[in-house]
Design a protein around this motif. Structure first.
Motif, short mmCIF file in Angstrom:
data_model
loop_
_atom_site.label_atom_id
_atom_site.label_comp_id
_atom_site.label_asym_id
_atom_site.label_seq_id
_atom_site.Cartn_x
_atom_site.Cartn_y
_atom_site.Cartn_z
N PRO A 51 -17.82 97.54 39.63
CA PRO A 51 -17.27 98.52 38.69
C PRO A 51 -15.74 98.53 38.80
O PRO A 51 -15.20 98.45 39.89
N GLY A 52 -15.10 98.58 37.66
CA GLY A 52 -13.63 98.62 37.68
C GLY A 52 -13.00 97.24 37.62
O GLY A 52 -11.80 97.11 37.41
N ASP A 53 -13.80 96.18 37.83
CA ASP A 53 -13.26 94.83 37.72
C ASP A 53 -12.92 94.53 36.26
O ASP A 53 -13.57 95.04 35.36
N ALA A 54 -11.92 93.70 36.05
CA ALA A 54 -11.54 93.35 34.68
C ALA A 54 -11.15 91.89 34.62
O ALA A 54 -10.64 91.33 35.59
N TRP A 55 -11.43 91.28 33.49
CA TRP A 55 -11.11 89.86 33.28
C TRP A 55 -10.46 89.76 31.91
O TRP A 55 -11.09 89.35 30.92
N HIS A 56 -9.20 90.20 31.85
CA HIS A 56 -8.56 90.36 30.54
C HIS A 56 -8.43 89.03 29.79
O HIS A 56 -8.68 88.97 28.59
N ALA A 57 -8.06 87.98 30.50
CA ALA A 57 -7.86 86.69 29.82
C ALA A 57 -9.20 86.14 29.32
O ALA A 57 -9.28 85.56 28.23
N ALA A 58 -10.26 86.32 30.10
CA ALA A 58 -11.58 85.85 29.68
C ALA A 58 -12.06 86.60 28.44
O ALA A 58 -12.60 86.01 27.49
N GLU A 59 -11.84 87.93 28.43
CA GLU A 59 -12.23 88.75 27.27
C GLU A 59 -11.50 88.27 26.01
O GLU A 59 -12.09 88.11 24.95
N ARG A 60 -10.20 88.07 26.20
CA ARG A 60 -9.37 87.71 25.07
C ARG A 60 -9.74 86.31 24.55
O ARG A 60 -9.82 86.09 23.34
N ALA A 61 -10.01 85.39 25.46
CA ALA A 61 -10.42 84.04 25.05
C ALA A 61 -11.72 84.12 24.24
O ALA A 61 -11.86 83.47 23.21
N GLY A 62 -12.65 84.94 24.71
CA GLY A 62 -13.93 85.08 24.02
C GLY A 62 -13.78 85.56 22.59
O GLY A 62 -14.57 85.21 21.71
#
Ligand SMILES: *Cc1c(COP(=O)(O)O)cnc(C)c1O
Length: 382
Positions: free
Chosen positions: A340-351
């Motif tokens: 919980p609280g982890d984030a993967w901003h670049a992966a989200e944006r790439a998707g």
């Protein structure tokens, strides 16, 4: 209109409509030869051994073990390294399901590291931040057209005494700083599923390694833990991940043409990039140019108005593909491994932004220009 009718109307489908057309007669001959040979050997026979030898010679590897699929190759390597319950394996947050699935299947825990926002391969700094006392291995993957930063990941693995597995499933033929894809880690994998760069008329994969001992263990694990000498003596619990003799013969036949097909893919990718580099401030980001540390499985853009570009291309008869719209930790199958609280901003944006264009040797120069024109027209109009 159903997706199938839409796809069948595309003049330039995402994958070539004529897979193996030039080799069909030969394939039929191989089926007949294998099927009528006195040995009646359909798996792990002399053809598989010759195929492994050919790949080994070509690469300069200590061992190449042909197996059932790229996914299975990952499982065999991780199992040979004794990855299991209590272990963590750092994998990219963005990529295909087997990256996390192979880890979970062995009872270990995938830990997701974010990617570089431009190249979309795992970011070594993000990997380093995810290392804990339980980390056993790093499992980076080469993606689309860019290889993961193996020199940095190798240094990190050595410094932290971790195992390093290279998912080179899409990168056969790629070279980074003089090191062929597959040989940068302790072991790498290839996939021969039909649409991959060295795809076959079915399923297949391989483990490649410089480590003789690791190769021997993988060889055992692909056939229920037997050593190949003593039948029905099982040293370890393994899998059935054996290789097909017809496909081994077929891959041997197709291997000499591989460099030329890879070169054609690389040239198409280079041409796309040439035509797209000035579109970055128009919401269309091309991958970085160059040949070193690159592989040319699919050609992937990042696009602000991705769905609109996909529709624009479809109207012009051009197929495109959205790989991995959801990062792995957002998948229902793997979300329980996301802290919980982890984030993967670049992966989200790439998707949200990725769109892959057709990239196969059969495309003519005119077709490549037609596709590039269509992308430019969209970007410059928007
Ligand atoms: C295709 C692929 C795999 C799996 O290979 P299969 O032969 O389909 O099991 C694994 N990793 C990556 C990066 C892939 O692209």
């Amino acid at each position: 209109m159903t997706p199938t009718t839409a796809a069948s109307r595309l003049r330039l489908p995402f994958f070539p409509p004529d897979l193996f057309e030039a080799d069909r007669e030969h394939l039929l001959r191989l089926v007949r030869e294998t099927g009528t040979a006195p040995a009646q050997k359909f798996i792990l026979g002399e053809r598989t051994a010759r195929f492994e030898q050919a790949l080994r010679d070509r690469l300069g590897a200590a061992d190449v073990v042909a197996c059932g699929s790229g996914t299975s190759a990952l499982t065999l390597v991780l199992a040979a390294m004794d990855v299991g319950p209590g272990d963590e394996v750092v994998v990219p947050a963005f990529g295909c399901a087997p990256l996390a699935g192979s880890v979970v299947a062995l009872g270990a825990t995938p830990v997701f590291a974010d990617i570089d926002p431009w190249t979309m391969v795992v970011d070594p700094d993000a990997v380093e931040r995810r290392i804990t006392a339980r980390t056993k291995a790093l499992l980076p993957a080469h993606m689309f057209s860019v290889m993961a930063d193996m020199p940095r990941l190798g240094a990190l693995a050595r410094a932290c005494r971790l195992r390093l597995v290279e998912d080179s499933a899409v990168a056969q033929g790629g070279v980074q700083g003089g090191v062929p894809a597959g040989l940068a880690g302790e072991a790498g994998v290839y996939s021969f599923v039909q649409v991959k760069t060295f795809g076959t008329a079915g399923e297949g994969g391989a483990v490649v390694t410089r480590d003789v001992g690791l190769g021997r263990t993988v060889r055992m694990l692909r056939n229920h833990g037997q050593d190949g000498v003593h039948r029905f003596l099982h040293h370890r619990i393994g899998w059935n991940s054996r290789f097909d003799e017809v496909l081994a013969a077929f891959q041997l036949h197709r291997l000499p043409g591989l460099p030329e097909r890879l070169e054609r893919r690389a040239r198409i990718a280079e041409r796309y990039t040439e035509r797209f580099t000035d579109l970055a401030d128009r919401g269309v980001l091309a991958p970085p140019p160059g040949r070193d540390g690159r592989c040319f499985y699919v050609y992937t853009l990042q696009v602000e108005r991705r769905d609109a570009l996909q529709a624009h291309l479809a109207e012009r008869g051009i197929g495109s593909h959205v790989y991995y719209p959801l990062p792995l930790p957002r998948q229902p199958a793997f979300s329980r491994y996301a802290a919980p609280g982890d984030a993967w901003h670049a992966a989200e944006r790439a998707g949200e932004r990725i769109l892959s264009l057709p990239l196969y040797p059969q495309l003519s120069d005119a077709q490549v220009e037609y596709i590039a024109d269509a992308v430019r027209e969209f970007a410059l109009a928007g």
